[in-house]
Design a protein around this motif. Structure first.
Motif, PDB file in Angstrom:
ATOM      1  N   ILE A 133       0.897  -1.183   0.054  1.00 30.57           N
ATOM      2  CA  ILE A 133      -0.035   0.032  -0.080  1.00 30.57           C
ATOM      3  C   ILE A 133       0.655   1.248   0.002  1.00 30.57           C
ATOM      4  N   CYS A 134       1.751   1.392   0.730  1.00 33.04           N
ATOM      5  CA  CYS A 134       3.018   2.505   0.851  1.00 33.04           C
ATOM      6  C   CYS A 134       3.369   2.642  -0.498  1.00 33.04           C
ATOM      7  N   ARG A 135       3.911   1.655  -1.169  1.00 33.98           N
ATOM      8  CA  ARG A 135       4.327   1.585  -2.661  1.00 33.98           C
ATOM      9  C   ARG A 135       3.695   2.255  -3.555  1.00 33.98           C
ATOM     10  N   MET A 136       2.338   1.735  -3.307  1.00 37.09           N
ATOM     11  CA  MET A 136       1.614   1.901  -4.351  1.00 37.09           C
ATOM     12  C   MET A 136       0.855   3.449  -4.299  1.00 37.09           C
ATOM     13  N   PHE A 137       0.639   3.998  -2.939  1.00 40.95           N
ATOM     14  CA  PHE A 137       0.679   5.492  -2.878  1.00 40.95           C
ATOM     15  C   PHE A 137       1.774   6.212  -3.462  1.00 40.95           C
ATOM     16  N   GLN A 138       2.904   5.948  -3.305  1.00 36.29           N
ATOM     17  CA  GLN A 138       3.811   6.734  -3.832  1.00 36.29           C
ATOM     18  C   GLN A 138       4.055   6.464  -5.589  1.00 36.29           C
ATOM     19  N   GLU A 139       3.941   5.342  -6.009  1.00 33.37           N
ATOM     20  CA  GLU A 139       4.013   4.884  -7.504  1.00 33.37           C
ATOM     21  C   GLU A 139       2.861   5.291  -8.251  1.00 33.37           C
ATOM     22  N   SER A 140       1.765   5.292  -7.520  1.00 35.03           N
ATOM     23  CA  SER A 140       0.516   5.007  -8.595  1.00 35.03           C
ATOM     24  C   SER A 140      -0.525   6.385  -8.403  1.00 35.03           C
ATOM     25  N   PHE A 141      -0.078   6.919  -6.949  1.00 35.06           N
ATOM     26  CA  PHE A 141      -1.081   8.143  -6.717  1.00 35.06           C
ATOM     27  C   PHE A 141      -0.460   9.132  -6.527  1.00 35.06           C
ATOM     28  N   ALA A 142       0.834   9.380  -6.183  1.00 41.84           N
ATOM     29  CA  ALA A 142       1.287  10.631  -5.626  1.00 41.84           C
ATOM     30  C   ALA A 142       1.504  11.290  -6.993  1.00 41.84           C
ATOM     31  N   GLY A 143       1.282  12.810  -6.990  1.00 38.49           N
ATOM     32  CA  GLY A 143       1.426  13.619  -8.152  1.00 38.49           C
ATOM     33  C   GLY A 143       2.594  13.930  -8.319  1.00 38.49           C
ATOM     34  N   PRO A 144       3.075  14.776  -9.411  1.00 39.98           N
ATOM     35  CA  PRO A 144       4.348  15.474  -9.587  1.00 39.98           C
ATOM     36  C   PRO A 144       4.864  16.327  -8.558  1.00 39.98           C
ATOM     37  N   GLY A 145       5.918  16.432  -8.185  1.00 38.28           N
ATOM     38  CA  GLY A 145       6.514  17.233  -7.134  1.00 38.28           C
ATOM     39  C   GLY A 145       6.168  16.542  -5.929  1.00 38.28           C
ATOM     40  N   ALA A 146       5.693  15.608  -5.777  1.00 39.21           N
ATOM     41  CA  ALA A 146       5.492  14.920  -4.368  1.00 39.21           C
ATOM     42  C   ALA A 146       6.955  14.478  -3.755  1.00 39.21           C
ATOM     43  N   ARG A 147       6.932  14.523  -2.501  1.00 41.02           N
ATOM     44  CA  ARG A 147       8.189  13.824  -1.855  1.00 41.02           C
ATOM     45  C   ARG A 147       8.493  12.306  -2.329  1.00 41.02           C
ATOM     46  N   ASP A 148       9.692  11.988  -2.397  1.00 44.55           N
ATOM     47  CA  ASP A 148      10.175  10.705  -2.775  1.00 44.55           C
ATOM     48  C   ASP A 148      10.319   9.830  -1.735  1.00 44.55           C
ATOM     49  N   LEU A 149       9.675   8.873  -1.267  1.00 42.34           N
ATOM     50  CA  LEU A 149       9.768   8.100  -0.147  1.00 42.34           C
ATOM     51  C   LEU A 149      10.762   6.803  -0.344  1.00 42.34           C
TER      52      LEU A 149
END
Length: 309
Positions: A133-149
């Motif tokens: 879920i954490c990985r999907m939030f980053q790779e599939s949902f976060a928009g341009p400019g979001a922090r990279d976890l």
């Protein structure tokens, strides 16, 4: 988080495997669409807490709704009720998380764990693995400019430290708390504090575990540390030392807590009421301790409702 502790023949705690592992936005998986997915969490559970923090850090509050379970769990599993900073389930009207599991797979016979990412369109669980879920939030949902976890240049080192934290720290406190033999308990506690000492050495050299920028691995450590002195030190008998007595770990915990959006995901009342009120085999009286006091600047921090949509 376990509905009932599992143990091996040697008295060691063993965690159930996640049953639903569909990946949103990946080949063969459903599309990442704002408003389509809903996150079921408990504010007490460290595994669910991590997904809630990632959702906040990536600014996904308007894209992915949440339902917060009652912290006190009984034999029916996680429930959705009104009051004490949680709400009825507004997505599907579930009274118990088990309804989501059985609607997704009527043959499911495992434990009903949080977190759960629910597909409101298909009416089924997409995923119940906090790592996915954490990985999907980053790779599939976060928009341009979001922090990279999950920075690519740290991928190998991050995967290694995340696995180590899971085995020795995140799950280590449970291995200690739910051990049913002296040998299993002592092994888990020794492993735990060796790992915590290693993390403290790292944090004497840098602000976060892998340098000066926060990554998802830091949240794995934080979600255990924020519960440590309040629950794991006494309730789970992880009492060789406290976080408050280790300056590098305490500084790190405060630094993560003060990241914008993190404090609002921390609810000490839920944490204490869950562990002390649910694990009656460890705390038969069900009495909730008054302390210890939180070690943050503002009294009452973290008691705010994380359920704003």
């Amino acid at each position: 988080m376990a509905e009932f502790p599992e143990e091996t023949k040697d008295g060691e705690f063993e965690r159930q495997e996640d049953a639903f592992r569909m990946m949103v936005g990946k080949e063969g998986g459903p599309l990442a669409v704002d408003g389509r997915y809903h996150l079921y969490v408990s504010l007490a559970c460290p595994w669910a807490h991590r997904t809630l923090i990632v959702r906040s850090l990536l600014g996904l509050q308007d894209s992915i709704g949440i339902s917060i379970a009652d912290p006190v769990r009984d034999e029916r599993g996680w429930a959705f009720r009104e009051g004490h900073g949680h709400h009825p389930d507004e997505a599907e009207g579930f009274h118990f998380l088990g309804e989501a599991y059985l609607r997704s797979d009527p043959r499911f016979r495992g434990r009903y764990t949080v977190p759960v990412l629910w597909d409101r369109q298909e009416k089924c669980i997409v995923n119940n693995s906090e790592d996915d879920i954490c990985r999907m939030f980053q790779e599939s949902f976060a928009g341009p400019g979001a922090r990279d976890l999950f920075p690519l240049h740290l991928a190998e080192e991050q995967a290694e430290i995340s696995d180590y934290l899971y085995e020795k720290v995140n799950n280590g406190v449970y291995r200690a708390g739910f051990a049913t033999t002296q040998a299993a308990y002592e092994e888990a506690v020794r492993d735990l504090f060796v790992a915590l000492d290693e993390m403290a050495v790292r944090l004497e050299r840098s602000t976060f575990l892998l340098g000066e920028h926060l990554v998802e691995s830091d949240l794995r450590l934080f979600c255990t540390l924020i519960r440590f002195d309040m629950v794991y030190h006494g309730h789970f008998k992880c009492n060789l030392r406290r976080v408050v007595d280790c300056p590098p770990l305490l500084r790190f915990m405060r630094d993560v807590y003060l990241q914008p959006g993190v404090a609002a995901t921390v609810n000490f009342d839920h944490i204490k009421r869950h562990y002390y009120g649910t694990h009656r085999e460890l705390n038969p009286s069900g009495i909730i301790p008054l302390g210890p006091a939180a070690v943050f600047e503002k009294p009452g921090c973290g008691e705010r409702d994380a359920g704003s949509r």
